[in-house]
Design an enzyme around this catalytic site. Structure first.
Site, PDB file in Angstrom:
ATOM      1  N   PHE A 125       0.876  -1.175   0.000  1.00  0.00           N
ATOM      2  CA  PHE A 125       0.000   0.000   0.000  1.00  0.00           C
ATOM      3  C   PHE A 125       0.910   1.220   0.000  1.00  0.00           C
ATOM      4  O   PHE A 125       1.613   1.472   0.985  1.00  0.00           O
ATOM      5  CB  PHE A 125      -0.833  -0.069   1.290  1.00  0.00           C
ATOM      6  CG  PHE A 125      -1.774   1.059   1.562  1.00  0.00           C
ATOM      7  CD1 PHE A 125      -3.027   1.119   0.957  1.00  0.00           C
ATOM      8  CD2 PHE A 125      -1.448   2.043   2.496  1.00  0.00           C
ATOM      9  CE1 PHE A 125      -3.920   2.133   1.270  1.00  0.00           C
ATOM     10  CE2 PHE A 125      -2.339   3.059   2.811  1.00  0.00           C
ATOM     11  CZ  PHE A 125      -3.574   3.107   2.192  1.00  0.00           C
ATOM     12  N   ALA A 126       0.939   1.967  -1.120  1.00  0.00           N
ATOM     13  CA  ALA A 126       1.924   3.041  -1.256  1.00  0.00           C
ATOM     14  C   ALA A 126       1.250   4.405  -1.236  1.00  0.00           C
ATOM     15  O   ALA A 126       0.832   4.933  -2.269  1.00  0.00           O
ATOM     16  CB  ALA A 126       2.727   2.845  -2.535  1.00  0.00           C
ATOM     17  N   LEU A 127       1.158   4.969  -0.021  1.00  0.00           N
ATOM     18  CA  LEU A 127       0.486   6.250   0.186  1.00  0.00           C
ATOM     19  C   LEU A 127       1.493   7.330   0.608  1.00  0.00           C
ATOM     20  O   LEU A 127       1.510   8.421   0.044  1.00  0.00           O
ATOM     21  CB  LEU A 127      -0.587   6.062   1.271  1.00  0.00           C
ATOM     22  CG  LEU A 127      -1.475   7.234   1.622  1.00  0.00           C
ATOM     23  CD1 LEU A 127      -2.391   7.603   0.461  1.00  0.00           C
ATOM     24  CD2 LEU A 127      -2.356   6.891   2.848  1.00  0.00           C
ATOM     25  N   GLY A 133       3.352  12.500   5.074  1.00  0.00           N
ATOM     26  CA  GLY A 133       3.029  11.292   5.828  1.00  0.00           C
ATOM     27  C   GLY A 133       1.667  11.496   6.478  1.00  0.00           C
ATOM     28  O   GLY A 133       0.634  11.065   5.959  1.00  0.00           O
ATOM     29  N   GLY A 341      16.721  -7.284  34.385  1.00  0.00           N
ATOM     30  CA  GLY A 341      17.757  -7.238  33.337  1.00  0.00           C
ATOM     31  C   GLY A 341      17.390  -8.074  32.124  1.00  0.00           C
ATOM     32  O   GLY A 341      17.656  -7.687  30.972  1.00  0.00           O
ATOM     33  N   GLU A 364      -0.338   4.271   9.819  1.00  0.00           N
ATOM     34  CA  GLU A 364      -1.807   4.305   9.618  1.00  0.00           C
ATOM     35  C   GLU A 364      -2.452   5.375  10.502  1.00  0.00           C
ATOM     36  O   GLU A 364      -3.511   5.160  11.078  1.00  0.00           O
ATOM     37  CB  GLU A 364      -2.427   2.923   9.833  1.00  0.00           C
ATOM     38  CG  GLU A 364      -2.047   1.965   8.721  1.00  0.00           C
ATOM     39  CD  GLU A 364      -2.759   0.644   8.781  1.00  0.00           C
ATOM     40  OE1 GLU A 364      -3.971   0.621   9.053  1.00  0.00           O
ATOM     41  OE2 GLU A 364      -2.090  -0.372   8.556  1.00  0.00           O
ATOM     42  N   GLY A 365      -1.769   6.509  10.603  1.00  0.00           N
ATOM     43  CA  GLY A 365      -2.273   7.621  11.404  1.00  0.00           C
ATOM     44  C   GLY A 365      -1.682   7.575  12.796  1.00  0.00           C
ATOM     45  O   GLY A 365      -2.040   6.709  13.602  1.00  0.00           O
TER      46      GLY A 365
HETATM   47  C1  LIG Z   1       7.260   0.795  10.207  1.00  0.00           C
HETATM   48  C2  LIG Z   1       6.443   1.677   9.307  1.00  0.00           C
HETATM   49  C3  LIG Z   1       5.681   1.108   8.285  1.00  0.00           C
HETATM   50  C4  LIG Z   1       4.962   1.914   7.409  1.00  0.00           C
HETATM   51  N1  LIG Z   1       4.264   1.345   6.357  1.00  0.00           N
HETATM   52  C5  LIG Z   1       3.647   2.141   5.462  1.00  0.00           C
HETATM   53  C6  LIG Z   1       3.008   1.591   4.290  1.00  0.00           C
HETATM   54  O1  LIG Z   1       2.990   0.365   4.086  1.00  0.00           O
HETATM   55  N2  LIG Z   1       2.458   2.445   3.384  1.00  0.00           N
HETATM   56  C7  LIG Z   1       2.467   3.800   3.558  1.00  0.00           C
HETATM   57  O2  LIG Z   1       1.940   4.499   2.708  1.00  0.00           O
HETATM   58  N3  LIG Z   1       3.033   4.355   4.662  1.00  0.00           N
HETATM   59  C8  LIG Z   1       3.637   3.565   5.610  1.00  0.00           C
HETATM   60  N4  LIG Z   1       4.251   4.119   6.707  1.00  0.00           N
HETATM   61  C9  LIG Z   1       4.274   5.580   6.835  1.00  0.00           C
HETATM   62  C10 LIG Z   1       3.422   6.093   7.967  1.00  0.00           C
HETATM   63  O3  LIG Z   1       2.063   6.020   7.653  1.00  0.00           O
HETATM   64  C11 LIG Z   1       3.920   7.516   8.295  1.00  0.00           C
HETATM   65  O4  LIG Z   1       5.207   7.395   8.865  1.00  0.00           O
HETATM   66  C12 LIG Z   1       2.965   8.248   9.233  1.00  0.00           C
HETATM   67  O5  LIG Z   1       1.757   8.561   8.588  1.00  0.00           O
HETATM   68  C13 LIG Z   1       3.610   9.529   9.774  1.00  0.00           C
HETATM   69  O6  LIG Z   1       4.102  10.302   8.724  1.00  0.00           O
HETATM   70  P1  LIG Z   1       5.590  10.883   8.789  1.00  0.00           P
HETATM   71  O7  LIG Z   1       6.525   9.780   9.115  1.00  0.00           O
HETATM   72  O8  LIG Z   1       5.816  11.627   7.521  1.00  0.00           O
HETATM   73  O9  LIG Z   1       5.587  11.863  10.019  1.00  0.00           O
HETATM   74  P2  LIG Z   1       4.977  13.354  10.041  1.00  0.00           P
HETATM   75  O10 LIG Z   1       3.783  13.437   9.162  1.00  0.00           O
HETATM   76  O11 LIG Z   1       6.090  14.286   9.813  1.00  0.00           O
HETATM   77  O12 LIG Z   1       4.478  13.443  11.537  1.00  0.00           O
HETATM   78  C14 LIG Z   1       5.419  13.426  12.634  1.00  0.00           C
HETATM   79  C15 LIG Z   1       4.661  13.389  13.926  1.00  0.00           C
HETATM   80  O13 LIG Z   1       3.879  14.559  14.063  1.00  0.00           O
HETATM   81  C16 LIG Z   1       2.789  14.288  14.911  1.00  0.00           C
HETATM   82  N5  LIG Z   1       1.558  14.802  14.289  1.00  0.00           N
HETATM   83  C17 LIG Z   1       1.095  14.535  13.058  1.00  0.00           C
HETATM   84  N6  LIG Z   1      -0.066  15.192  12.831  1.00  0.00           N
HETATM   85  C18 LIG Z   1      -0.332  15.892  13.956  1.00  0.00           C
HETATM   86  C19 LIG Z   1      -1.395  16.759  14.347  1.00  0.00           C
HETATM   87  N7  LIG Z   1      -2.412  17.024  13.527  1.00  0.00           N
HETATM   88  N8  LIG Z   1      -1.323  17.324  15.587  1.00  0.00           N
HETATM   89  C20 LIG Z   1      -0.293  17.057  16.410  1.00  0.00           C
HETATM   90  N9  LIG Z   1       0.721  16.231  16.097  1.00  0.00           N
HETATM   91  C21 LIG Z   1       0.702  15.659  14.892  1.00  0.00           C
HETATM   92  C22 LIG Z   1       2.709  12.763  15.092  1.00  0.00           C
HETATM   93  O14 LIG Z   1       3.205  12.412  16.374  1.00  0.00           O
HETATM   94  C23 LIG Z   1       3.654  12.249  14.037  1.00  0.00           C
HETATM   95  O15 LIG Z   1       4.253  11.028  14.402  1.00  0.00           O
HETATM   96  C24 LIG Z   1       4.953   3.307   7.592  1.00  0.00           C
HETATM   97  C25 LIG Z   1       5.698   3.880   8.640  1.00  0.00           C
HETATM   98  C26 LIG Z   1       6.433   3.083   9.495  1.00  0.00           C
HETATM   99  C27 LIG Z   1       7.235   3.720  10.598  1.00  0.00           C
END
Ligand SMILES: Cc1cc2nc3c(=O)[nH]c(=O)nc-3n(C[C@H](O)[C@H](O)[C@H](O)COP(=O)(O)OP(=O)(O)OC[C@H]3O[C@@H](n4cnc5c(N)ncnc54)[C@H](O)[C@@H]3O)c2cc1C
Length: 382
Positions: A125-127, A133, A341, A364-365
């Site tokens: 799933f490539a979003l 993010g 430990g 996923e949010g």
């Molecule tokens: C192990 C792993 C697997 C993944 N698998 C997939 C996948 O298969 N497909 C895919 O499409 N994506 C995938 N992702 C991506 C994932 O969905 C994103 O990492 C996630 O949505 C957060 O986006 P970002 O990393 O760009 O962080 P950012 O968008 O930069 O956000 C950073 C932090 O800001 C905070 N934040 C965000 N919005 C708000 C708000 N409105 N108010 C206050 N704080 C906020 C949150 O704590 C967040 O963690 C994966 C990520 C990980 C770590």
């Protein structure tokens, strides 16, 4: 023996109880697999799960289309996560990766599901993108119409199964409108020319993950899922189904942490008596059990509500994911503490749970995003 009393809650039917028992017995025999080579382990898990029929609930049966049963998805994730985090990952991605096809695909597109349900093709799933993010509607990747084709250019990152997937569901900007309304969903087979693995990403709980590059990737217009501009709605509908299942996986990790802790405090003596007799230890165990049951109630409430025909379960799924993942982190942290430990020793089960749970509070949010979703839902309904 893990607590199975939740299966008698009214959310479930007898078929769920039988399914849970059979899957648990299968897991006890076959899991965990060797994780040494994570790509090979995932391929092996998809093929094992598919061969023995456990991937069927991940997607619609093209020959007998019925809605996905979210309770079965949750029971499966909870059970697999309790035995082996990578097995849960392999199962979950077959569902998330094909969710758009199950929910909105044409009969022709749904032919992919025969392979993914049998474990003969791996889905992704490539979003997410490097600059979008949490802020999905801000994505930059473009899909430009060129006669009977679309040309995709840009990058996707954090893509689970990136590098081993056979098919990617890619969300890209087709430009019908600015923001969320100008995004479409497309099916891109992994061997399509111009699609490359720009970088493999390593995380604290290893699983296949990559940044993908798209350099004028040409797919036929028939690869479009739904209508042009439907992509954001499609992605949110898929997450609406699968978000509760992230909570279910967290629940499986938390249940395992609780089971391991009960065993540990019963067997280990401190100050001349089993640890279990210390009231502060009992306090930790009580808190853990309470969080596990409360998380289970929210997860299975969301799953049941969806299965009973609710069009959307945005509020229920957000609550389930937020509570179950955040509380699982706390439960596992207590388990590490109770193990002393040994709890931080590389290779110990609670050490691996401590690493496994973290990403579930981000993908996923993220938890913060779920709070925003819940607040909007409850204030909107007031
Ligand atoms: C192990 C792993 C697997 C993944 N698998 C997939 C996948 O298969 N497909 C895919 O499409 N994506 C995938 N992702 C991506 C994932 O969905 C994103 O990492 C996630 O949505 C957060 O986006 P970002 O990393 O760009 O962080 P950012 O968008 O930069 O956000 C950073 C932090 O800001 C905070 N934040 C965000 N919005 C708000 C708000 N409105 N108010 C206050 N704080 C906020 C949150 O704590 C967040 O963690 C994966 C990520 C990980 C770590």
């Amino acid at each position: 023996m893990p607590d199975r009393s939740f299966l008698h809650w009214p959310f479930f039917e007898d078929r769920h109880r039988q399914f849970a028992e059979q899957l648990d017995a299968w897991c006890a025999k076959k899991l965990p697999v060797d994780h040494h080579d994570v790509d090979a382990a995932c391929r092996n898990l998809v093929s094992m799960l598919g061969r023995d029929g456990w991937l069927k609930p991940t997607a619609l049966d093209p020959d007998k289309p019925e809605p996905l049963d979210v309770r079965t998805l949750c029971i499966t994730r909870e059970t697999l996560a309790r035995h082996d985090g990578l097995a849960d990952f392999a199962f979950a991605m077959q569902g998330l990766g094909t969710g758009a096809i199950s929910l909105f695909g044409t009969p022709e597109q749904q032919r992919w599901l025969e392979k993914t349900r049998a474990g003969q093709a791996i889905a992704a799933f490539a979003l997410s993108e490097p600059r979008s993010g949490s802020d999905v509607a801000n994505m930059e990747m473009a899909a430009v119409r060129d006669g009977d084709f679309y040309l995709l250019s840009g990058e996707k990152t954090w893509i689970s199964n990136g590098g081993i997937a056979d098919v990617y569901i890619v969300f890209a900007r087709t430009g019908e409108a600015p923001g969320a309304k100008g995004i479409s969903a497309l099916i891109v087979p992994a061997d399509t020319k111009g699609l490359g693995i720009a970088e493999r990403l390593e995380v604290i709980a290893p699983h296949p993950l990559a940044r993908l590059s798209f350099d004028n990737v040409r797919v036929p217009a028939s690869a479009l899922i739904g209508k042009p501009g439907d992509g954001f709605r499609i992605a949110m509908s898929v997450l609406d189904v699968f978000r509760s299942t992230v909570g279910a996986a967290a629940l499986g990790f938390a249940r395992r942490a609780l089971d391991e802790s009960i065993k540990r405090v019963s067997e280990r003596n401190l100050f001349g008596a089993p640890m279990a007799e210390l009231q502060m230890v009992q306090g930790h165990i009580a808190d853990m059990a309470l969080d596990v049951d409360a998380a289970a109630l929210l997860v299975y409430r969301a799953a049941w509500t969806k299965d009973m025909g609710a069009a959307r379960v945005t509020r229920e799924a957000a609550m389930a994911k937020l509570f179950a993942t955040d509380k699982a982190q706390e439960v596992i942290d207590k388990a590490v503490q109770l193990h002393g430990g040994d709890g931080v020793r590389k290779g110990h089960i609670v050490e691996s749970l401590y690493r496994e749970i973290r990403a579930l509070r981000i993908y996923e949010g993220a938890s913060d995003v779920q709070k925003v979703v819940i607040a909007r839902q409850v204030m909107g309904a007031a």
